[in-house]
Write a protein that holds these residues in place. Structure first.
Motif, PDB file in Angstrom:
ATOM      1  N   ARG A  18       1.379  -1.375   0.087  1.00 53.98           N
ATOM      2  CA  ARG A  18      -0.213  -0.058  -0.108  1.00 53.98           C
ATOM      3  C   ARG A  18       0.828   1.482  -0.245  1.00 53.98           C
ATOM      4  O   ARG A  18       0.099   2.752  -0.482  1.00 53.98           O
ATOM      5  CB  ARG A  18      -0.559   0.230   0.947  1.00 53.98           C
ATOM      6  CG  ARG A  18      -2.383  -0.847   1.244  1.00 53.98           C
ATOM      7  CD  ARG A  18      -3.178  -0.570   2.218  1.00 53.98           C
ATOM      8  NE  ARG A  18      -2.938  -0.318   3.607  1.00 53.98           N
ATOM      9  CZ  ARG A  18      -2.526  -1.493   3.926  1.00 53.98           C
ATOM     10  NH1 ARG A  18      -3.164  -2.830   3.843  1.00 53.98           N
ATOM     11  NH2 ARG A  18      -2.273  -1.219   5.481  1.00 53.98           N
ATOM     12  N   THR A  19       1.591   0.979   0.217  1.00 56.05           N
ATOM     13  CA  THR A  19       2.983   2.561   0.687  1.00 56.05           C
ATOM     14  C   THR A  19       3.986   3.028  -0.197  1.00 56.05           C
ATOM     15  O   THR A  19       4.158   3.214  -0.347  1.00 56.05           O
ATOM     16  CB  THR A  19       3.753   2.573   2.167  1.00 56.05           C
ATOM     17  OG1 THR A  19       4.042   1.148   2.828  1.00 56.05           O
ATOM     18  CG2 THR A  19       1.905   2.237   3.283  1.00 56.05           C
ATOM     19  N   SER A  20       4.038   1.417  -0.970  1.00 57.21           N
ATOM     20  CA  SER A  20       5.389   1.289  -1.909  1.00 57.21           C
ATOM     21  C   SER A  20       6.453   1.423  -1.159  1.00 57.21           C
ATOM     22  O   SER A  20       8.118   1.170  -1.247  1.00 57.21           O
ATOM     23  CB  SER A  20       5.373   2.131  -2.688  1.00 57.21           C
ATOM     24  OG  SER A  20       4.296   2.260  -3.655  1.00 57.21           O
ATOM     25  N   GLU A  21       6.860   0.886   0.380  1.00 56.30           N
ATOM     26  CA  GLU A  21       7.671   1.500   1.165  1.00 56.30           C
ATOM     27  C   GLU A  21       8.705  -0.609   1.141  1.00 56.30           C
ATOM     28  O   GLU A  21       8.351  -1.769   1.505  1.00 56.30           O
ATOM     29  CB  GLU A  21       7.718   1.301   2.162  1.00 56.30           C
ATOM     30  CG  GLU A  21       7.000   2.437   2.648  1.00 56.30           C
ATOM     31  CD  GLU A  21       7.117   2.866   4.896  1.00 56.30           C
ATOM     32  OE1 GLU A  21       7.049   2.321   4.941  1.00 56.30           O
ATOM     33  OE2 GLU A  21       6.427   4.488   4.841  1.00 56.30           O
ATOM     34  N   ARG A  22       8.744  -0.551  -0.351  1.00 53.64           N
ATOM     35  CA  ARG A  22       9.750  -2.380  -0.630  1.00 53.64           C
ATOM     36  C   ARG A  22      11.194  -1.730  -1.201  1.00 53.64           C
ATOM     37  O   ARG A  22      11.286  -0.908  -1.087  1.00 53.64           O
ATOM     38  CB  ARG A  22       8.757  -2.713  -2.398  1.00 53.64           C
ATOM     39  CG  ARG A  22       7.931  -1.910  -1.843  1.00 53.64           C
ATOM     40  CD  ARG A  22       7.152  -2.566  -3.698  1.00 53.64           C
ATOM     41  NE  ARG A  22       6.776  -4.007  -3.511  1.00 53.64           N
ATOM     42  CZ  ARG A  22       6.896  -3.414  -5.439  1.00 53.64           C
ATOM     43  NH1 ARG A  22       6.681  -2.990  -6.398  1.00 53.64           N
ATOM     44  NH2 ARG A  22       7.215  -5.252  -5.318  1.00 53.64           N
ATOM     45  N   PRO A  23      11.100  -3.104  -0.455  1.00 54.17           N
ATOM     46  CA  PRO A  23      13.221  -3.318  -0.754  1.00 54.17           C
ATOM     47  C   PRO A  23      13.497  -3.598  -1.807  1.00 54.17           C
ATOM     48  O   PRO A  23      13.043  -4.159  -2.680  1.00 54.17           O
ATOM     49  CB  PRO A  23      13.848  -4.440   0.921  1.00 54.17           C
ATOM     50  CG  PRO A  23      12.172  -5.437   0.442  1.00 54.17           C
ATOM     51  CD  PRO A  23      10.407  -4.772   0.314  1.00 54.17           C
ATOM     52  N   ILE A  24      14.445  -2.716  -2.444  1.00 52.87           N
ATOM     53  CA  ILE A  24      14.831  -2.602  -3.481  1.00 52.87           C
ATOM     54  C   ILE A  24      15.868  -3.859  -3.270  1.00 52.87           C
ATOM     55  O   ILE A  24      16.914  -4.683  -2.599  1.00 52.87           O
ATOM     56  CB  ILE A  24      16.146  -1.583  -3.721  1.00 52.87           C
ATOM     57  CG1 ILE A  24      14.803  -0.428  -4.148  1.00 52.87           C
ATOM     58  CG2 ILE A  24      17.049  -2.280  -4.833  1.00 52.87           C
ATOM     59  CD1 ILE A  24      16.031   0.764  -4.657  1.00 52.87           C
ATOM     60  N   VAL A  25      16.355  -4.928  -4.283  1.00 51.31           N
ATOM     61  CA  VAL A  25      16.868  -6.456  -3.849  1.00 51.31           C
ATOM     62  C   VAL A  25      17.945  -6.633  -5.595  1.00 51.31           C
ATOM     63  O   VAL A  25      17.465  -5.961  -6.354  1.00 51.31           O
ATOM     64  CB  VAL A  25      15.922  -7.286  -4.178  1.00 51.31           C
ATOM     65  CG1 VAL A  25      16.537  -8.440  -4.435  1.00 51.31           C
ATOM     66  CG2 VAL A  25      14.769  -7.309  -2.865  1.00 51.31           C
ATOM     67  N   ARG A  26      18.799  -6.454  -5.112  1.00 47.93           N
ATOM     68  CA  ARG A  26      19.672  -7.052  -6.474  1.00 47.93           C
ATOM     69  C   ARG A  26      20.628  -8.533  -5.830  1.00 47.93           C
ATOM     70  O   ARG A  26      21.236  -8.775  -4.974  1.00 47.93           O
ATOM     71  CB  ARG A  26      21.092  -5.585  -5.828  1.00 47.93           C
ATOM     72  CG  ARG A  26      22.525  -6.020  -7.441  1.00 47.93           C
ATOM     73  CD  ARG A  26      22.397  -6.232  -8.115  1.00 47.93           C
ATOM     74  NE  ARG A  26      22.664  -5.596  -9.036  1.00 47.93           N
ATOM     75  CZ  ARG A  26      24.576  -6.906  -9.909  1.00 47.93           C
ATOM     76  NH1 ARG A  26      23.602  -8.571  -9.457  1.00 47.93           N
ATOM     77  NH2 ARG A  26      25.277  -6.615 -10.473  1.00 47.93           N
ATOM     78  N   THR A  27      20.427  -9.049  -6.789  1.00 49.77           N
ATOM     79  CA  THR A  27      20.850 -10.220  -6.622  1.00 49.77           C
ATOM     80  C   THR A  27      21.983 -10.917  -7.638  1.00 49.77           C
ATOM     81  O   THR A  27      22.833 -10.403  -9.084  1.00 49.77           O
ATOM     82  CB  THR A  27      19.583 -11.232  -7.474  1.00 49.77           C
ATOM     83  OG1 THR A  27      18.823 -11.279  -6.652  1.00 49.77           O
ATOM     84  CG2 THR A  27      20.414 -13.042  -6.957  1.00 49.77           C
ATOM     85  N   PHE A  28      23.134 -11.815  -6.898  1.00 48.86           N
ATOM     86  CA  PHE A  28      24.225 -12.107  -7.053  1.00 48.86           C
ATOM     87  C   PHE A  28      24.073 -14.231  -7.928  1.00 48.86           C
ATOM     88  O   PHE A  28      23.968 -14.369  -6.627  1.00 48.86           O
ATOM     89  CB  PHE A  28      25.512 -11.750  -6.768  1.00 48.86           C
ATOM     90  CG  PHE A  28      25.798  -9.977  -6.337  1.00 48.86           C
ATOM     91  CD1 PHE A  28      26.634  -9.400  -7.361  1.00 48.86           C
ATOM     92  CD2 PHE A  28      25.001  -9.388  -5.983  1.00 48.86           C
ATOM     93  CE1 PHE A  28      26.726  -8.333  -7.290  1.00 48.86           C
ATOM     94  CE2 PHE A  28      24.846  -7.687  -5.712  1.00 48.86           C
ATOM     95  CZ  PHE A  28      26.380  -7.604  -6.502  1.00 48.86           C
ATOM     96  N   PHE A  29      24.415 -13.645  -9.168  1.00 46.38           N
ATOM     97  CA  PHE A  29      24.147 -15.538  -8.855  1.00 46.38           C
ATOM     98  C   PHE A  29      25.772 -15.701  -9.408  1.00 46.38           C
ATOM     99  O   PHE A  29      26.642 -15.850  -9.959  1.00 46.38           O
ATOM    100  CB  PHE A  29      23.485 -15.657 -10.175  1.00 46.38           C
ATOM    101  CG  PHE A  29      22.728 -16.923 -10.225  1.00 46.38           C
ATOM    102  CD1 PHE A  29      21.906 -17.481  -9.667  1.00 46.38           C
ATOM    103  CD2 PHE A  29      23.318 -18.013 -11.169  1.00 46.38           C
ATOM    104  CE1 PHE A  29      21.228 -18.477  -9.788  1.00 46.38           C
ATOM    105  CE2 PHE A  29      22.722 -19.152 -11.785  1.00 46.38           C
ATOM    106  CZ  PHE A  29      21.563 -19.594 -10.542  1.00 46.38           C
ATOM    107  N   ASP A  30      25.634 -17.262  -8.689  1.00 44.98           N
ATOM    108  CA  ASP A  30      27.172 -17.908  -8.498  1.00 44.98           C
ATOM    109  C   ASP A  30      26.993 -19.396  -9.020  1.00 44.98           C
ATOM    110  O   ASP A  30      26.155 -20.211  -9.081  1.00 44.98           O
ATOM    111  CB  ASP A  30      26.994 -18.313  -7.641  1.00 44.98           C
ATOM    112  CG  ASP A  30      29.323 -19.231  -7.365  1.00 44.98           C
ATOM    113  OD1 ASP A  30      30.099 -18.610  -8.048  1.00 44.98           O
ATOM    114  OD2 ASP A  30      29.075 -19.847  -6.914  1.00 44.98           O
ATOM    115  N   GLU A  31      26.868 -19.207 -10.898  1.00 42.12           N
ATOM    116  CA  GLU A  31      26.799 -20.279 -11.652  1.00 42.12           C
ATOM    117  C   GLU A  31      27.348 -21.093 -11.325  1.00 42.12           C
ATOM    118  O   GLU A  31      26.942 -23.068 -11.435  1.00 42.12           O
ATOM    119  CB  GLU A  31      26.639 -20.650 -12.948  1.00 42.12           C
ATOM    120  CG  GLU A  31      26.597 -21.386 -13.623  1.00 42.12           C
ATOM    121  CD  GLU A  31      26.155 -20.983 -15.500  1.00 42.12           C
ATOM    122  OE1 GLU A  31      25.628 -21.562 -16.405  1.00 42.12           O
ATOM    123  OE2 GLU A  31      26.270 -18.797 -15.773  1.00 42.12           O
TER     124      GLU A  31
END
Length: 307
Positions: A18-31
């Motif tokens: 409702r408030t748009s207080e959402r975390p920002i997520v950056r993912t690092f993928f180790d193949e």
């Protein structure tokens, strides 16, 4: 029975949307280990958490390195983030945690579920650990309980105990997102195995259904992806709604007995993870290598004909 922790997490998720207080997520993928490390931050305060880090390990050479963690460190510094938490969803069997290295350069508390003590006691026997090896979780900075609340800056967060894959598995609900570790995979790939010591397919089913009680719009971030047949790209984000509708192992309509029969039969066909023996020895120590011996060298054990 009312699930207070899930109810609180639901309220948190709906408020975040409702408030748009959402975390920002950056993912690092180790193949090499198919592992997704997530850096989660509050866009207002820029406080952050790092979930399920990876130490690079050349098993044939017996050498560790930190290129994967260094990429995370570079991103954190570039984004001017302050790390409060180094969160482990469980003691992984497929990669070595690099939490101590990240803590050295970025700070933060190393956290895992309180039931890590069960895992430590089981594997202390497997590896014949000396009496000096603590079996009380004290290698970690904090042991979280089911329903425990914490914060990442202004973002509320709740830990959920979701055993079955291991006794100590936690999912972390942060804002409108949940980080589920190995409990669930992408809908086209299914669910985690449950045949490790302390694992249980029936318990896993109940943990998954507990997570599926969260709102459909909840963002779901996974610890692994193995690319299901017919899919060309690695993916590590889905939603609770997608899991409930399409998960090939545990979607709505699949009952507990059916899941357990499938999971137990499937697990019997699976080989041991390539890095399980080194990974467990390091991860029950919160990412630290075993204590060096008299010659200054750390050694990892290889139990023969035991597992």
């Amino acid at each position: 029975m009312t699930d207070t922790a899930i109810n609180r997490a639901t309220v948190q998720i709906e408020a975040a949307r409702r408030t748009s207080e959402r975390p920002i997520v950056r993912t690092f993928f180790d193949e090499p280990t198919f592992t997704a490390t997530h850096v989660v931050h509050d866009p207002v305060t820029r406080r952050a958490a790092i979930i399920d880090s990876v130490m690079d390990f050349d098993q044939a050479a017996g050498r560790t390195s930190h290129a994967s963690a260094d990429a995370v460190i570079a991103y954190v510094r570039e984004q001017n983030l302050a790390v409060d938490w180094l969160l482990e969803t469980h003691a992984h069997a497929d990669h070595l945690s690099d939490a101590p290295y990240l803590k050295k350069y970025l700070g933060g508390k190393v956290v895992i579920g309180r039931d890590i003590v069960t895992v430590q006691n089981v594997f202390a026997g497997v590896f014949n650990e000396p009496a000096s090896f603590a079996r009380d979780g004290s290698q970690f900075d904090h042991l979280m309980d089911d329903g425990e609340a914490f914060r990442i800056g202004n973002l509320p967060a709740i830990a959920l105990h979701v055993p079955g894959h291991t006794p100590a598995c936690l999912a972390y609900v942060i804002g409108d997102a949940v980080f589920v570790g190995d409990t669930l995979f992408m809908p086209d790939y299914g669910s985690a195995r449950a045949d490790f010591p302390g694992g249980d397919a029936r318990t896993l089913f109940r943990s998954i259904r507990r997570l599926m009680a969260l709102p459909d719009a909840t963002r779901v971030f996974l610890c692994h992806d193995y690319k299901a047949p017919g899919r060309d790209n690695f993916v590590w984000e889905t939603s609770i709604g997608a899991e409930r509708e399409d998960n090939v192992h545990v979607r709505d309509g699949i009952d507990e007995d059916t899941f357990v029969a499938m999971r137990e039969a499937r697990d019997q066909t699976l080989g041991m993870p390539r890095l399980i023996l080194p990974s467990i020895q390091v991860n029950i120590r919160a990412g630290h290598l075993p204590e060096p011996e008299a010659n200054g060298v750390s050694y990892l054990k290889l139990p023969l004909n035991l597992l």
